[in-house]
Scaffold this motif. Structure first.
Motif, PDB file in Angstrom:
ATOM      1  N   LYS A  85       3.675  14.694  53.345  1.00 59.47           N
ATOM      2  CA  LYS A  85       3.587  15.796  54.002  1.00 59.47           C
ATOM      3  C   LYS A  85       2.564  16.809  53.653  1.00 59.47           C
ATOM      4  O   LYS A  85       2.513  17.219  52.470  1.00 59.47           O
ATOM      5  N   ALA A  86       2.106  17.591  54.623  1.00 53.16           N
ATOM      6  CA  ALA A  86       1.015  18.517  54.384  1.00 53.16           C
ATOM      7  C   ALA A  86       1.767  19.583  53.549  1.00 53.16           C
ATOM      8  O   ALA A  86       3.002  20.025  53.973  1.00 53.16           O
ATOM      9  N   ALA A  87       1.131  20.367  52.515  1.00 57.33           N
ATOM     10  CA  ALA A  87       1.767  21.287  51.838  1.00 57.33           C
ATOM     11  C   ALA A  87       0.905  22.428  51.713  1.00 57.33           C
ATOM     12  O   ALA A  87      -0.387  22.280  51.620  1.00 57.33           O
ATOM     13  N   ALA A  88       1.635  23.551  51.237  1.00 58.90           N
ATOM     14  CA  ALA A  88       0.497  24.665  50.895  1.00 58.90           C
ATOM     15  C   ALA A  88      -0.249  24.652  49.518  1.00 58.90           C
ATOM     16  O   ALA A  88       0.224  23.696  48.638  1.00 58.90           O
ATOM     17  N   GLU A  89      -1.220  25.101  49.454  1.00 58.12           N
ATOM     18  CA  GLU A  89      -2.345  24.935  48.371  1.00 58.12           C
ATOM     19  C   GLU A  89      -1.276  24.979  46.831  1.00 58.12           C
ATOM     20  O   GLU A  89      -1.608  24.221  45.872  1.00 58.12           O
ATOM     21  N   ASP A  90      -0.224  25.912  46.829  1.00 56.79           N
ATOM     22  CA  ASP A  90       0.593  26.274  45.835  1.00 56.79           C
ATOM     23  C   ASP A  90       1.716  25.184  45.526  1.00 56.79           C
ATOM     24  O   ASP A  90       2.568  25.197  44.936  1.00 56.79           O
ATOM     25  N   GLU A  91       1.737  24.276  46.346  1.00 56.73           N
ATOM     26  CA  GLU A  91       2.769  23.469  46.331  1.00 56.73           C
ATOM     27  C   GLU A  91       2.507  21.920  46.107  1.00 56.73           C
ATOM     28  O   GLU A  91       1.521  21.694  46.550  1.00 56.73           O
ATOM     29  N   GLU A  92       3.520  21.274  45.601  1.00 57.92           N
ATOM     30  CA  GLU A  92       3.142  19.944  45.359  1.00 57.92           C
ATOM     31  C   GLU A  92       3.494  18.969  46.722  1.00 57.92           C
ATOM     32  O   GLU A  92       4.380  19.365  47.245  1.00 57.92           O
ATOM     33  N   PRO A  93       2.698  18.235  47.325  1.00 55.27           N
ATOM     34  CA  PRO A  93       3.011  17.363  48.410  1.00 55.27           C
ATOM     35  C   PRO A  93       4.129  16.504  48.254  1.00 55.27           C
ATOM     36  O   PRO A  93       4.393  16.216  47.012  1.00 55.27           O
ATOM     37  N   GLU A  94       5.149  16.524  49.009  1.00 56.15           N
ATOM     38  CA  GLU A  94       6.437  15.644  49.275  1.00 56.15           C
ATOM     39  C   GLU A  94       5.985  14.354  49.427  1.00 56.15           C
ATOM     40  O   GLU A  94       5.608  13.926  50.454  1.00 56.15           O
ATOM     41  N   THR A  95       6.328  13.272  48.523  1.00 56.76           N
ATOM     42  CA  THR A  95       6.060  12.137  48.758  1.00 56.76           C
ATOM     43  C   THR A  95       7.282  11.335  48.988  1.00 56.76           C
ATOM     44  O   THR A  95       8.553  11.331  48.386  1.00 56.76           O
ATOM     45  N   LEU A  96       7.322  10.548  50.075  1.00 54.69           N
ATOM     46  CA  LEU A  96       8.572   9.845  50.763  1.00 54.69           C
ATOM     47  C   LEU A  96       8.865   8.691  49.795  1.00 54.69           C
ATOM     48  O   LEU A  96       7.966   8.001  49.318  1.00 54.69           O
ATOM     49  N   PRO A  97      10.206   8.424  49.367  1.00 55.12           N
ATOM     50  CA  PRO A  97      10.463   7.250  48.381  1.00 55.12           C
ATOM     51  C   PRO A  97      10.123   5.785  49.076  1.00 55.12           C
ATOM     52  O   PRO A  97      10.661   5.650  50.261  1.00 55.12           O
ATOM     53  N   SER A  98       9.442   4.935  48.451  1.00 50.45           N
ATOM     54  CA  SER A  98       9.058   3.653  49.037  1.00 50.45           C
ATOM     55  C   SER A  98      10.253   2.749  48.749  1.00 50.45           C
ATOM     56  O   SER A  98      11.048   2.566  47.520  1.00 50.45           O
ATOM     57  N   MET A  99      10.426   1.638  49.652  1.00 49.55           N
ATOM     58  CA  MET A  99      11.446   0.770  49.410  1.00 49.55           C
ATOM     59  C   MET A  99      10.806  -0.394  48.535  1.00 49.55           C
ATOM     60  O   MET A  99       9.390  -0.424  48.578  1.00 49.55           O
ATOM     61  N   GLU A 100      11.453  -1.383  47.785  1.00 43.68           N
ATOM     62  CA  GLU A 100      10.899  -2.386  47.023  1.00 43.68           C
ATOM     63  C   GLU A 100      10.277  -3.601  47.869  1.00 43.68           C
ATOM     64  O   GLU A 100       9.527  -4.085  47.484  1.00 43.68           O
ATOM     65  N   LYS A 101      10.973  -3.891  49.100  1.00 38.71           N
ATOM     66  CA  LYS A 101      10.799  -4.901  49.822  1.00 38.71           C
ATOM     67  C   LYS A 101      10.972  -4.678  51.360  1.00 38.71           C
ATOM     68  O   LYS A 101      11.687  -3.690  51.603  1.00 38.71           O
ATOM     69  N   THR A 102      10.401  -5.192  52.204  1.00 41.37           N
ATOM     70  CA  THR A 102      10.537  -4.966  53.715  1.00 41.37           C
ATOM     71  C   THR A 102      11.908  -5.273  53.808  1.00 41.37           C
ATOM     72  O   THR A 102      12.693  -6.193  53.246  1.00 41.37           O
ATOM     73  N   ALA A 103      12.475  -5.084  55.118  1.00 41.03           N
ATOM     74  CA  ALA A 103      13.689  -5.317  55.614  1.00 41.03           C
ATOM     75  C   ALA A 103      14.134  -6.769  55.657  1.00 41.03           C
ATOM     76  O   ALA A 103      15.113  -7.212  55.292  1.00 41.03           O
ATOM     77  N   ASP A 104      13.234  -7.651  56.037  1.00 44.66           N
ATOM     78  CA  ASP A 104      13.277  -9.028  56.064  1.00 44.66           C
ATOM     79  C   ASP A 104      12.854  -9.671  54.652  1.00 44.66           C
ATOM     80  O   ASP A 104      13.025 -10.725  54.652  1.00 44.66           O
ATOM     81  N   GLY A 105      12.624  -9.040  53.690  1.00 48.28           N
ATOM     82  CA  GLY A 105      12.151  -9.501  52.414  1.00 48.28           C
ATOM     83  C   GLY A 105      11.066 -10.255  52.320  1.00 48.28           C
ATOM     84  O   GLY A 105      10.546 -11.024  51.300  1.00 48.28           O
ATOM     85  N   SER A 106      10.003 -10.194  53.410  1.00 46.07           N
ATOM     86  CA  SER A 106       9.122 -10.978  53.365  1.00 46.07           C
ATOM     87  C   SER A 106       7.588 -10.216  52.653  1.00 46.07           C
ATOM     88  O   SER A 106       6.587 -11.002  52.374  1.00 46.07           O
ATOM     89  N   ILE A 107       7.811  -9.024  52.661  1.00 51.78           N
ATOM     90  CA  ILE A 107       6.463  -8.461  51.867  1.00 51.78           C
ATOM     91  C   ILE A 107       7.067  -7.505  50.828  1.00 51.78           C
ATOM     92  O   ILE A 107       8.390  -6.856  51.005  1.00 51.78           O
ATOM     93  N   SER A 108       6.528  -7.311  49.668  1.00 52.07           N
ATOM     94  CA  SER A 108       6.985  -6.603  48.519  1.00 52.07           C
ATOM     95  C   SER A 108       6.104  -5.473  48.073  1.00 52.07           C
ATOM     96  O   SER A 108       4.956  -5.899  48.144  1.00 52.07           O
ATOM     97  N   LEU A 109       6.516  -4.340  47.291  1.00 47.92           N
ATOM     98  CA  LEU A 109       5.763  -3.366  46.816  1.00 47.92           C
ATOM     99  C   LEU A 109       4.601  -4.180  45.754  1.00 47.92           C
ATOM    100  O   LEU A 109       4.959  -4.709  45.024  1.00 47.92           O
ATOM    101  N   GLY A 110       3.375  -3.787  45.947  1.00 41.27           N
ATOM    102  CA  GLY A 110       2.372  -4.267  45.021  1.00 41.27           C
ATOM    103  C   GLY A 110       1.870  -5.700  45.310  1.00 41.27           C
ATOM    104  O   GLY A 110       0.904  -6.256  44.658  1.00 41.27           O
ATOM    105  N   GLN A 111       2.468  -6.321  46.297  1.00 40.63           N
ATOM    106  CA  GLN A 111       1.918  -7.630  46.984  1.00 40.63           C
ATOM    107  C   GLN A 111       0.292  -7.286  47.415  1.00 40.63           C
ATOM    108  O   GLN A 111       0.168  -6.529  47.971  1.00 40.63           O
ATOM    109  N   GLN A 112      -0.427  -8.593  47.400  1.00 38.49           N
ATOM    110  CA  GLN A 112      -1.668  -8.379  47.776  1.00 38.49           C
ATOM    111  C   GLN A 112      -1.567  -9.153  49.127  1.00 38.49           C
ATOM    112  O   GLN A 112      -0.831 -10.119  49.339  1.00 38.49           O
ATOM    113  N   THR A 113      -2.355  -8.708  50.077  1.00 41.39           N
ATOM    114  CA  THR A 113      -2.312  -9.052  51.296  1.00 41.39           C
ATOM    115  C   THR A 113      -3.835  -8.922  52.014  1.00 41.39           C
ATOM    116  O   THR A 113      -4.665  -8.336  51.274  1.00 41.39           O
ATOM    117  N   SER A 114      -3.811  -8.782  53.362  1.00 35.29           N
ATOM    118  CA  SER A 114      -5.151  -8.479  53.826  1.00 35.29           C
ATOM    119  C   SER A 114      -4.801  -7.787  55.381  1.00 35.29           C
ATOM    120  O   SER A 114      -3.615  -7.961  55.904  1.00 35.29           O
TER     121      SER A 114
END
Length: 142
Positions: free
Chosen positions: A83-112
């Motif tokens: 999210k865009a934030a004011a200069e004196d605020e830290e940007p809010e980062t959305l939490p990531s899931m570890e895998k896609t809903a169908d389990g076919s892709i994982s965080l950190g996985q190499q792809t193209s």
């Protein structure tokens, strides 16, 4: 038009599209497709036209800097999920899931993506569109 139907994008606004910086030059209907479209002037010559598409002038920009996108494809932020934030605020980062809903892709996985090597850095919801999205880090920096 000055803004998109939902008011989220305005003429002359700085946005990102597919990771590329751009300025909004046109908002409205086009002859080549249905729906609301946004004409963009890319910061770098990575586009496909000069604002004139199939003989219809929608906006003006240098050759190879123009593209059209739908509003949902655009982000005001430079990173997906930040999210865009004011200069004196830290940007809010959305939490990531570890895998896609169908389990076919994982965080950190190499792809193209579009023939470029990438690493999956984010899986989950985004604020600009519905559905499950991936955030990719391109190996060559984009």
């Amino acid at each position: 038009k000055e803004t998109t139907a939902d008011g989220s994008i305005s003429l002359r606004q700085q946005v990102t599209w597919n990771g590329k910086r751009a300025t909004v030059r046109y908002i409205g209907d086009v002859r080549f497709a249905k729906g609301e479209w946004v004409g963009l002037e890319l910061a770098d010559a990575l586009g496909v036209h000069n604002g004139n598409v199939m003989g219809v002038p929608y906006f003006e920009c240098p050759a190879t800097k123009g593209v059209f996108a739908q509003p949902a494809q655009l982000s005001k932020a430079t990173l997906v999920g930040v999210k865009a934030a004011a200069e004196d605020e830290e940007p809010e980062t959305l939490p990531s899931m570890e895998k896609t809903a169908d389990g076919s892709i994982s965080l950190g996985q190499q792809t193209s993506w579009n023939g470029k090597h990438a690493t999956v850095r984010y899986i989950g919801d985004v604020r600009f569109a519905k559905g499950e999205w991936l955030g990719l880090e391109l190996a060559d920096g984009g």
